[in-house]
Design a protein around this motif. Structure first.
Motif, PDB file in Angstrom:
ATOM      1  N   UNK A   1     -40.038 -23.959  33.338  1.00 36.73           N
ATOM      2  CA  UNK A   1     -38.712 -24.695  33.016  1.00 36.73           C
ATOM      3  C   UNK A   1     -37.885 -24.782  32.201  1.00 36.73           C
ATOM      4  N   UNK A   2     -36.681 -25.224  32.866  1.00 31.79           N
ATOM      5  CA  UNK A   2     -35.881 -25.171  32.501  1.00 31.79           C
ATOM      6  C   UNK A   2     -35.468 -25.477  31.098  1.00 31.79           C
ATOM      7  N   UNK A   3     -35.623 -26.572  31.304  1.00 37.17           N
ATOM      8  CA  UNK A   3     -36.203 -27.392  29.653  1.00 37.17           C
ATOM      9  C   UNK A   3     -36.457 -26.210  28.443  1.00 37.17           C
ATOM     10  N   UNK A   4     -37.816 -25.866  28.571  1.00 42.93           N
ATOM     11  CA  UNK A   4     -38.283 -24.256  28.022  1.00 42.93           C
ATOM     12  C   UNK A   4     -37.075 -23.209  27.888  1.00 42.93           C
ATOM     13  N   UNK A   5     -36.906 -23.380  29.080  1.00 39.78           N
ATOM     14  CA  UNK A   5     -35.250 -22.268  29.205  1.00 39.78           C
ATOM     15  C   UNK A   5     -33.892 -22.526  28.014  1.00 39.78           C
ATOM     16  N   UNK A   6     -34.050 -23.952  28.293  1.00 46.71           N
ATOM     17  CA  UNK A   6     -32.722 -24.056  27.305  1.00 46.71           C
ATOM     18  C   UNK A   6     -33.416 -24.568  25.681  1.00 46.71           C
ATOM     19  N   UNK A   7     -34.122 -24.741  25.647  1.00 48.57           N
ATOM     20  CA  UNK A   7     -34.381 -25.098  24.164  1.00 48.57           C
ATOM     21  C   UNK A   7     -35.137 -23.314  23.513  1.00 48.57           C
ATOM     22  N   UNK A   8     -35.796 -22.245  24.683  1.00 56.34           N
ATOM     23  CA  UNK A   8     -36.115 -21.421  23.825  1.00 56.34           C
ATOM     24  C   UNK A   8     -33.888 -20.151  23.496  1.00 56.34           C
ATOM     25  N   UNK A   9     -33.120 -20.425  24.772  1.00 56.67           N
ATOM     26  CA  UNK A   9     -31.997 -19.980  24.803  1.00 56.67           C
ATOM     27  C   UNK A   9     -30.427 -20.521  23.969  1.00 56.67           C
ATOM     28  N   UNK A  10     -31.262 -22.199  24.379  1.00 58.02           N
ATOM     29  CA  UNK A  10     -29.813 -23.077  24.095  1.00 58.02           C
ATOM     30  C   UNK A  10     -28.887 -22.865  24.763  1.00 58.02           C
ATOM     31  N   UNK A  11     -28.301 -24.193  25.119  1.00 55.77           N
ATOM     32  CA  UNK A  11     -27.402 -23.837  25.954  1.00 55.77           C
ATOM     33  C   UNK A  11     -27.370 -24.213  27.421  1.00 55.77           C
ATOM     34  N   UNK A  12     -26.420 -23.924  27.968  1.00 60.00           N
ATOM     35  CA  UNK A  12     -27.281 -24.004  29.475  1.00 60.00           C
ATOM     36  C   UNK A  12     -26.638 -22.253  30.305  1.00 60.00           C
ATOM     37  N   UNK A  13     -28.016 -22.491  31.013  1.00 60.11           N
ATOM     38  CA  UNK A  13     -28.317 -21.162  31.472  1.00 60.11           C
ATOM     39  C   UNK A  13     -26.879 -19.785  31.772  1.00 60.11           C
ATOM     40  N   UNK A  14     -26.288 -21.211  32.205  1.00 61.33           N
ATOM     41  CA  UNK A  14     -25.088 -19.906  32.516  1.00 61.33           C
ATOM     42  C   UNK A  14     -24.068 -19.189  31.245  1.00 61.33           C
ATOM     43  N   UNK A  15     -24.486 -19.361  30.197  1.00 64.62           N
ATOM     44  CA  UNK A  15     -23.353 -18.643  29.091  1.00 64.62           C
ATOM     45  C   UNK A  15     -24.501 -17.211  28.176  1.00 64.62           C
ATOM     46  N   UNK A  16     -26.272 -17.548  29.426  1.00 62.59           N
ATOM     47  CA  UNK A  16     -27.403 -16.638  28.588  1.00 62.59           C
ATOM     48  C   UNK A  16     -26.908 -14.946  28.747  1.00 62.59           C
ATOM     49  N   UNK A  17     -26.824 -14.394  27.808  1.00 65.17           N
ATOM     50  CA  UNK A  17     -27.366 -13.366  27.776  1.00 65.17           C
ATOM     51  C   UNK A  17     -27.680 -12.577  28.549  1.00 65.17           C
ATOM     52  N   UNK A  18     -28.043 -10.818  28.741  1.00 62.88           N
ATOM     53  CA  UNK A  18     -28.948  -9.990  29.676  1.00 62.88           C
ATOM     54  C   UNK A  18     -30.541 -10.939  28.979  1.00 62.88           C
ATOM     55  N   UNK A  22     -33.507 -11.952  32.120  1.00 64.87           N
ATOM     56  CA  UNK A  22     -34.934 -11.414  31.586  1.00 64.87           C
ATOM     57  C   UNK A  22     -35.841 -12.360  32.422  1.00 64.87           C
ATOM     58  N   UNK A  23     -35.280 -13.151  31.372  1.00 63.98           N
ATOM     59  CA  UNK A  23     -36.658 -14.324  30.320  1.00 63.98           C
ATOM     60  C   UNK A  23     -36.598 -15.446  32.261  1.00 63.98           C
ATOM     61  N   UNK A  24     -35.348 -15.275  32.803  1.00 63.86           N
ATOM     62  CA  UNK A  24     -34.882 -16.459  33.980  1.00 63.86           C
ATOM     63  C   UNK A  24     -35.699 -15.998  35.069  1.00 63.86           C
ATOM     64  N   UNK A  25     -35.798 -14.399  35.291  1.00 61.03           N
ATOM     65  CA  UNK A  25     -36.552 -13.551  35.767  1.00 61.03           C
ATOM     66  C   UNK A  25     -38.233 -13.471  36.611  1.00 61.03           C
ATOM     67  N   UNK A  26     -38.477 -13.985  34.694  1.00 62.43           N
ATOM     68  CA  UNK A  26     -40.512 -14.253  34.559  1.00 62.43           C
ATOM     69  C   UNK A  26     -40.607 -15.062  34.942  1.00 62.43           C
ATOM     70  N   UNK A  27     -39.735 -16.073  35.171  1.00 67.66           N
ATOM     71  CA  UNK A  27     -40.169 -18.063  35.181  1.00 67.66           C
ATOM     72  C   UNK A  27     -39.909 -17.986  36.595  1.00 67.66           C
ATOM     73  N   UNK A  28     -39.137 -16.683  37.502  1.00 66.10           N
ATOM     74  CA  UNK A  28     -39.021 -17.311  38.498  1.00 66.10           C
ATOM     75  C   UNK A  28     -40.272 -16.056  39.328  1.00 66.10           C
ATOM     76  N   UNK A  29     -40.658 -15.144  38.968  1.00 65.63           N
ATOM     77  CA  UNK A  29     -41.843 -14.728  38.933  1.00 65.63           C
ATOM     78  C   UNK A  29     -43.369 -15.545  39.118  1.00 65.63           C
ATOM     79  N   UNK A  34     -37.073 -24.350  38.853  1.00 63.69           N
ATOM     80  CA  UNK A  34     -35.710 -24.127  38.292  1.00 63.69           C
ATOM     81  C   UNK A  34     -34.738 -23.521  37.151  1.00 63.69           C
ATOM     82  N   UNK A  35     -35.691 -22.155  37.024  1.00 63.95           N
ATOM     83  CA  UNK A  35     -35.221 -21.028  36.269  1.00 63.95           C
ATOM     84  C   UNK A  35     -34.555 -21.005  37.649  1.00 63.95           C
TER      85      UNK A  35
END
Length: 198
Positions: A1-18, A22-29, A34-35
Motif C-alpha cells: 500500500x502507498x501508506x506503507x510505502x510512505x511510512x517506510x520511506x517517508x514523504x512523497x514517492x517522487x523524492x525516493x531513492x533507487x 526497488x520497493x515499489x517494483x516489489x509491491x507492483x509485482x 497504489x505503488x
C-alpha cells in the motif's frame, strides 16, 4: 500500500531513492495499484522528455509512456535487480519507442524545441535562448535515431555509458562510438547554425 510505502520511506514517492523504487517494483509485482500509481508519477515526466527527443511526435508520447508502464505493471515480477530500476524502465521505454517509430509511415515532427523561455528574462536573451534551443533541436533531428537516443540519455537524463548500453541492449563500445559520431555531427551542425545567426 502507498501508506506503507510512505511510512517506510517517508514523504512523497517522487523524492525516493533507487531503493524506494526497488520497493515499489516489489509491491507492483504483488499487484499493488497504489505503488504502481506512485511509480507512474515518478517516471511520467522523465519518460516523456526522453521520448520527445526520440520519437519527435508529441501525439505519440503519452501513448508510448502508457505502453511502457503497462509493461512495467505486467513484468514487475521479472525485475531481477541486475540493474537500477531506472535503467530497466528506460530500456522498456526505448523498445516501445522503437516499435512506435517503426510502425509510423510518415515523418514525425515535434515542437518541443520551440517552447518559450523564462518570461522573467530580458527579451534579447530570451530570443537568443530560443534560437539556441531551436538550433540544438534541429541538430538533434539530423542525427540518426541511435545517436539521438545516446545524446538524450547522456545530457538530459545523466546516464553513464554503461547504463545507456544496458538501456539500449548494446555493448558499451557501441555507445561510445555513437556518441563520438554524434558529437562530430553536432559540432558541424551547430557551427553552421551559429554562422546563420551572425
Amino acid at each position: 500500500m502507498l501508506k506503507q510505502w510512505r511510512a517506510r520511506f517517508g514523504g512523497a514517492p517522487a523524492g525516493a531513492a533507487g531503493g524506494g523504487e526497488t520497493e515499489l517494483i516489489a509491491l507492483i509485482a504483488g499487484g499493488d495499484r497504489d505503488a504502481f500509481q506512485a511509480l507512474y508519477r515518478i517516471y511520467f515526466g522523465r519518460l516523456a522528455r526522453f521520448l520527445e527527443r526520440m520519437v519527435r511526435n508529441g501525439a505519440l508520447i503519452e501513448e508510448i509512456v502508457n505502453d511502457t508502464m503497462l509493461v512495467v505493471w505486467q513484468k514487475a515480477h521479472t525485475f531481477d535487480h541486475s540493474c537500477k530500476v531506472s535503467t530497466w524502465v528506460f530500456a522498456i521505454a526505448y523498445r516501445q519507442g522503437l516499435k512506435a517509430v517503426n510502425q509510423r509511415d510518415e515523418p514525425v515532427e515535434s515542437n518541443f524545441e520551440l517552447e518559450a523561455g523564462d518570461a522573467r528574462q530580458e527579451p534579447e536573451h530570451a530570443v537568443g535562448q530560443q534560437q539556441l534551443q531551436q538550433g540544438v533541436g534541429e541538430a538533434l533531428k539530423a542525427l540518426s535515431l541511435e545517436q539521438r537516443v545516446v545524446v538524450t540519455l547522456t545530457y538530459y537524463h545523466d546516464m553513464g555509458y554503461q547504463e545507456i548500453a544496458e538501456t539500449m541492449g548494446c555493448p558499451v563500445n557501441t555507445v561510445k562510438t555513437r556518441m563520438f559520431h554524434a558529437r562530430q555531427r553536432l559540432r558541424v551542425l551547430l557551427s553552421a547554425h551559429q554562422g546563420e545567426l551572425l
